[in-house]
Design a protein around this motif. Structure first.
Motif, PDB file in Angstrom:
ATOM      1  N   LEU A 123      55.196  25.126  63.814  1.00 39.87           N
ATOM      2  CA  LEU A 123      54.128  25.987  64.538  1.00 39.87           C
ATOM      3  C   LEU A 123      53.673  25.386  65.734  1.00 39.87           C
ATOM      4  CD1 LEU A 123      51.670  26.221  61.606  1.00 39.87           C
ATOM      5  CD2 LEU A 123      52.476  28.150  62.659  1.00 39.87           C
ATOM      6  N   PHE A 124      53.901  24.098  65.967  1.00 39.13           N
ATOM      7  CA  PHE A 124      53.645  23.517  67.357  1.00 39.13           C
ATOM      8  C   PHE A 124      54.726  24.018  68.201  1.00 39.13           C
ATOM      9  CE2 PHE A 124      50.296  21.351  66.048  1.00 39.13           C
ATOM     10  CZ  PHE A 124      50.108  19.827  66.478  1.00 39.13           C
ATOM     11  N   PHE A 125      56.091  24.090  67.850  1.00 38.78           N
ATOM     12  CA  PHE A 125      57.166  24.515  68.481  1.00 38.78           C
ATOM     13  C   PHE A 125      56.886  26.181  68.971  1.00 38.78           C
ATOM     14  CE2 PHE A 125      61.184  26.653  69.258  1.00 38.78           C
ATOM     15  CZ  PHE A 125      61.691  25.823  70.398  1.00 38.78           C
ATOM     16  N   VAL A 126      56.533  26.858  68.058  1.00 38.93           N
ATOM     17  CA  VAL A 126      56.177  28.381  68.237  1.00 38.93           C
ATOM     18  C   VAL A 126      54.814  28.522  69.202  1.00 38.93           C
ATOM     19  CG1 VAL A 126      55.469  30.616  67.370  1.00 38.93           C
ATOM     20  CG2 VAL A 126      57.123  29.024  66.266  1.00 38.93           C
ATOM     21  N   ALA A 127      54.149  27.586  68.993  1.00 40.06           N
ATOM     22  CA  ALA A 127      52.832  27.804  70.019  1.00 40.06           C
ATOM     23  C   ALA A 127      53.227  27.374  71.239  1.00 40.06           C
ATOM     24  CB  ALA A 127      51.730  26.903  69.389  1.00 40.06           C
ATOM     25  N   ALA A 128      53.798  26.309  71.641  1.00 42.48           N
ATOM     26  CA  ALA A 128      54.374  25.957  72.907  1.00 42.48           C
ATOM     27  C   ALA A 128      55.174  26.951  73.595  1.00 42.48           C
ATOM     28  CB  ALA A 128      55.238  24.468  72.930  1.00 42.48           C
TER      29      ALA A 128
ATOM     30  N   LEU B  34      52.834  29.877  74.627  1.00 44.25           N
ATOM     31  CA  LEU B  34      51.836  29.504  75.751  1.00 44.25           C
ATOM     32  C   LEU B  34      52.772  29.418  77.061  1.00 44.25           C
ATOM     33  CD1 LEU B  34      49.710  26.807  74.109  1.00 44.25           C
ATOM     34  CD2 LEU B  34      49.074  29.018  74.633  1.00 44.25           C
ATOM     35  N   VAL B  35      54.045  29.037  76.957  1.00 43.79           N
ATOM     36  CA  VAL B  35      54.817  28.880  78.350  1.00 43.79           C
ATOM     37  C   VAL B  35      55.188  30.488  78.526  1.00 43.79           C
ATOM     38  CG1 VAL B  35      57.025  28.304  79.137  1.00 43.79           C
ATOM     39  CG2 VAL B  35      55.904  26.547  77.988  1.00 43.79           C
TER      40      VAL B  35
ATOM     41  N   PRO C 185      55.913  24.196  82.106  1.00 46.84           N
ATOM     42  CA  PRO C 185      57.030  23.864  81.284  1.00 46.84           C
ATOM     43  C   PRO C 185      57.211  22.529  80.880  1.00 46.84           C
ATOM     44  CG  PRO C 185      57.753  25.650  82.890  1.00 46.84           C
ATOM     45  CD  PRO C 185      56.091  25.096  83.077  1.00 46.84           C
ATOM     46  N   GLY C 186      56.790  21.605  81.894  1.00 46.60           N
ATOM     47  CA  GLY C 186      56.731  20.216  81.540  1.00 46.60           C
ATOM     48  C   GLY C 186      55.870  19.760  80.177  1.00 46.60           C
ATOM     49  N   SER C 187      54.804  20.694  80.031  1.00 43.71           N
ATOM     50  CA  SER C 187      54.003  20.264  78.943  1.00 43.71           C
ATOM     51  C   SER C 187      54.570  20.948  77.657  1.00 43.71           C
ATOM     52  CB  SER C 187      52.619  21.091  79.032  1.00 43.71           C
ATOM     53  OG  SER C 187      51.885  20.457  80.115  1.00 43.71           O
ATOM     54  N   ALA C 188      55.248  21.941  77.774  1.00 48.00           N
ATOM     55  CA  ALA C 188      56.051  22.495  76.433  1.00 48.00           C
ATOM     56  C   ALA C 188      57.261  21.616  76.044  1.00 48.00           C
ATOM     57  CB  ALA C 188      56.564  23.885  77.027  1.00 48.00           C
ATOM     58  N   ILE C 189      57.609  20.818  76.984  1.00 48.85           N
ATOM     59  CA  ILE C 189      58.817  19.973  76.895  1.00 48.85           C
ATOM     60  C   ILE C 189      58.315  19.086  75.859  1.00 48.85           C
ATOM     61  CG2 ILE C 189      60.527  18.049  77.575  1.00 48.85           C
ATOM     62  CD1 ILE C 189      60.999  20.080  79.923  1.00 48.85           C
ATOM     63  N   ARG C 190      56.994  18.368  76.376  1.00 48.30           N
ATOM     64  CA  ARG C 190      56.345  17.266  75.615  1.00 48.30           C
ATOM     65  C   ARG C 190      55.847  17.687  74.180  1.00 48.30           C
ATOM     66  NH1 ARG C 190      53.882  15.949  80.746  1.00 48.30           N
ATOM     67  NH2 ARG C 190      52.257  17.556  80.262  1.00 48.30           N
ATOM     68  N   TRP C 191      55.361  19.047  74.083  1.00 44.88           N
ATOM     69  CA  TRP C 191      54.918  19.732  72.730  1.00 44.88           C
ATOM     70  C   TRP C 191      56.286  19.867  71.897  1.00 44.88           C
ATOM     71  CZ3 TRP C 191      50.614  19.389  70.650  1.00 44.88           C
ATOM     72  CH2 TRP C 191      49.480  19.366  71.395  1.00 44.88           C
TER      73      TRP C 191
END
Length: 120
Positions: free
Chosen positions: A14-19, A22-23, A30-36
């Motif tokens: 779910l975290f991966f799909v949400a990130a 959101l991207v 994208p940097g925040s998505a990498i952290r997530w």
């Protein structure tokens, strides 16, 4: 696979799909998505292999292994709060400088208009 492992895997997915969503919508960088994404992978790994937490705690000399992920989560939250404060401060400084520039430009426009009207 036990229920908590399945639950952890679902949370990670779910975290991966949400990130990802959101991207795509430009709601996060994208940097925040990498952290997530990294966080999702860590949750998935620790959820599927909970003995890794026990092993890491033993290496670090922690007597109660389940507290290790809690400690790391608290550290990450504190770091995130610090980074947010730094970013907010930078934004505030930029905003103050922009306000000052606008004020200077408004004053120059008023002076220019005043000099035009006095020449007439």
């Amino acid at each position: 696979m036990q229920n908590y492992q399945i639950f952890s895997a679902l949370i990670a997915i779910l975290f991966f799909v949400a990130a990802f969503i959101l991207v795509r919508r430009d709601n996060i960088l994208p940097g925040s998505a990498i952290r997530w994404t990294v966080l999702s992978v860590l949750i998935l790994i620790l959820g599927i292999f909970p003995n890794l937490s026990d092993y890491a705690a033993k290496l670090m000399g922690i007597g109660y292994p389940p507290i290790l992920p809690v400690i790391f989560a608290c550290m990450i939250l504190l770091l995130k709060a610090l980074l947010n404060d730094i970013e907010r401060t930078k934004d505030r400084v930029k905003l103050d400088r922009l306000i000052q520039r606008v004020a200077i430009l408004e004053q120059q426009v008023e002076q220019h208009e005043a000099s035009k009207s006095s020449k007439k």
